[in-house]
Scaffold this active site. Structure first.
Site, PDB file in Angstrom:
ATOM      1  N   LYS A   1       2.265  -3.859   6.768  1.00 51.37           N
ATOM      2  CA  LYS A   1       2.654  -3.900   5.344  1.00 51.37           C
ATOM      3  C   LYS A   1       4.167  -3.718   5.210  1.00 51.37           C
ATOM      4  O   LYS A   1       4.817  -4.392   4.412  1.00 51.37           O
ATOM      5  CB  LYS A   1       1.919  -2.810   4.551  1.00 51.37           C
ATOM      6  CG  LYS A   1       0.431  -3.044   4.405  1.00 51.37           C
ATOM      7  CD  LYS A   1       0.134  -4.263   3.540  1.00 51.37           C
ATOM      8  CE  LYS A   1      -1.342  -4.564   3.446  1.00 51.37           C
ATOM      9  NZ  LYS A   1      -1.627  -5.898   2.886  1.00 51.37           N
TER      10      LYS A   1
ATOM     11  N   SER B   1       0.837  -1.195   0.000  1.00 49.52           N
ATOM     12  CA  SER B   1       0.000   0.000   0.000  1.00 49.52           C
ATOM     13  C   SER B   1       0.872   1.244   0.000  1.00 49.52           C
ATOM     14  O   SER B   1       1.997   1.233   0.533  1.00 49.52           O
ATOM     15  CB  SER B   1      -0.849  -0.023   1.271  1.00 49.52           C
ATOM     16  OG  SER B   1      -1.400   1.234   1.509  1.00 49.52           O
TER      17      SER B   1
ATOM     18  N   TYR C   1      -1.585  -0.842  10.891  1.00 52.92           N
ATOM     19  CA  TYR C   1      -1.845  -1.477   9.595  1.00 52.92           C
ATOM     20  C   TYR C   1      -0.663  -1.235   8.653  1.00 52.92           C
ATOM     21  O   TYR C   1      -0.135  -2.180   8.037  1.00 52.92           O
ATOM     22  CB  TYR C   1      -3.137  -0.918   8.985  1.00 52.92           C
ATOM     23  CG  TYR C   1      -3.308  -1.244   7.526  1.00 52.92           C
ATOM     24  CD1 TYR C   1      -3.604  -2.545   7.117  1.00 52.92           C
ATOM     25  CD2 TYR C   1      -3.137  -0.258   6.546  1.00 52.92           C
ATOM     26  CE1 TYR C   1      -3.747  -2.851   5.777  1.00 52.92           C
ATOM     27  CE2 TYR C   1      -3.287  -0.557   5.204  1.00 52.92           C
ATOM     28  CZ  TYR C   1      -3.592  -1.861   4.822  1.00 52.92           C
ATOM     29  OH  TYR C   1      -3.722  -2.158   3.483  1.00 52.92           O
TER      30      TYR C   1
END
Ligand code: NAD
Ligand code: UDP
Length: 338
Positions: free
Chosen positions: A151, A123, A147
């Protein structure tokens, strides 16, 4: 045969359609924690081809390895993961367990089966606060929430793995803001509860399910004061995965590549475009800035074009038209009445 973890989800389902249409056989592996079985049925309807669907959790190493082995897959596209930023802040261990440990289990299963080609859903969040815009792949990496950290940890793990064994072929795809739906109106984003993201919220306002949009801040240093993002049609994004697999079929290495349109649109651009596509008003109220939001960012999308021969083909108007069709045909998502 391509093994697709999280293939029942929003981006996964669209990618399965494009993989099937490109002639690949597909096995989906999903625990349906954030998706519906119905999506996998509709994928097969759109593509006019069947695929295998296995209900399973990526953290269950034995079941995962058995499914991967049985599929005979030569490559994995790994979408499975949790993606709600707010929830990741409240329940960090859940996110490390699912996103990081789940990926460790997947890589172990792949190694055991001799499958060493992987496309991973990363992302733009791994760029953290922009130092220079547009973001290029060599921008400094950092995370501003749990989050994003999951990643980044997985990205680092994949680079370490490739350094340890150059037979791995890894494509780390950094998505910008995926929106839109398949043009058939049969599959699309089906958020549970109140949507956090702009596009599904706007769509629910236009269809009358919510009264108005909250615009989170209009005092940013952007042309109209509202936040700017690089929205990418989910079908263009899906096609990027097919191209990435083609690339990895011909090249070893571990590459990180932006998948974005390379242009930014503001919240108010989105509202206007959605009103035009739907013919419905999208009333809004301006509220305070949302905590943790960046003012503006968009991709330098040139590496994807150079490496994969890929670029976006669908603009904001098509993103809105396709979202509207999906929303209208499925006002309550896959489950019908809610
Ligand atoms: P999604 O929630 O619709 O799809 C994820 C799928 O993975 C779901 O079907 C879910 O049931 C499944 N899943 C979750 N945990 C699992 C587990 N432990 N075992 C098996 N299956 C599991 O999300 P999406 O929008 O399609 O996102 C796909 C991937 O792309 C995610 O990794 C996400 O972090 C990443 N990503 C999404 C966006 C976005 O805005 N949608 C942006 C950047 C990156
Ligand atoms: N946004 C908004 N109202 C909403 C949801 C989002 O004004 O109900 C804004 C948000 O502040 C940001 C943009 O829309 O500027 C995109 O937000 P989204 O959550 O879709 O993506 P992200 O912030 O994760 O890039």
């Amino acid at each position: 045969m391509i093994f697709v973890t999280g293939g029942a989800g929003y981006i996964g389902s669209h990618t399965c359609v494009e993989l099937l249409m490109a002639g690949h056989d597909v096995t989906v592996y999903d625990n349906f924690s954030n998706s519906q079985w119905e999506a996998t049925e509709r994928v097969q309807r759109i593509a006019g081809r069947t695929m295998a669907v296995v209900r399973g959790d990526i953290r269950d190493g034995a079941a995962l390895q058995a499914a991967l082995h049985a599929s005979g897959a030569k490559a994995v596209v790994h979408f499975a993961g949790l993606k709600a930023v707010g929830e990741s802040e409240a329940e960090p261990l859940k996110y490390y367990d699912n996103n990081v440990l789940g990926t460790v289990r997947l890589l172990e299963a792949m190694a055991a089966c001799g499958v060493k080609t992987l496309v991973f859903s990363s992302s733009a969040t791994v760029y953290g606060v922009p130092e220079v815009l547009p973001y290029r792949e060599d921008h400094r990496l950092s995370a501003t929430n749990t989050y994003g950290m999951t990643k980044l940890v997985v990205e680092n793990m994949l680079r370490d793995l490739h350094r340890s064994d150059a037979d791995w072929r890894i494509g780390i795809l950094r998505y910008f803001n995926p929106v839109g739906a398949h043009s058939s109106g049969l599959i699309g984003e089906d958020p549970q509860g109140t949507p956090n993201n702009l596009m599904p919220y706007v769509a629910q306002v236009a269809v009358g399910r919510r009264e108005f949009l909250n615009v989170w801040g209009n005092d940013y240093p952007t042309p109209d004061g509202t936040g700017v993002r690089d929205y990418i049609h989910v079908v263009d994004l899906a096609l990027g995965h097919v191209k990435a697999l083609d690339y990895l079929g011909a090249n070893t290495g571990c590459v990180s590549v932006n998948l974005g349109a390379g242009v930014g649109h503001s919240v108010l651009d989105m509202v206007r475009s959605f009103e035009a596509a739907s013919g419905r008003p999208v009333p809004f109220k301006v509220g305070p800035r949302r905590a943790g939001d960046l003012d503006a960012y968009w991709a330098d999308a040139s590496l994807a074009q150079a490496l994969f021969g890929w670029r976006v083909e669908r603009g904001l108007d098509v993103m809105c038209e396709d979202t509207w069709r999906w929303q209208n045909m499925n006002p309550n998502g896959y489950k019908g009445e809610k």
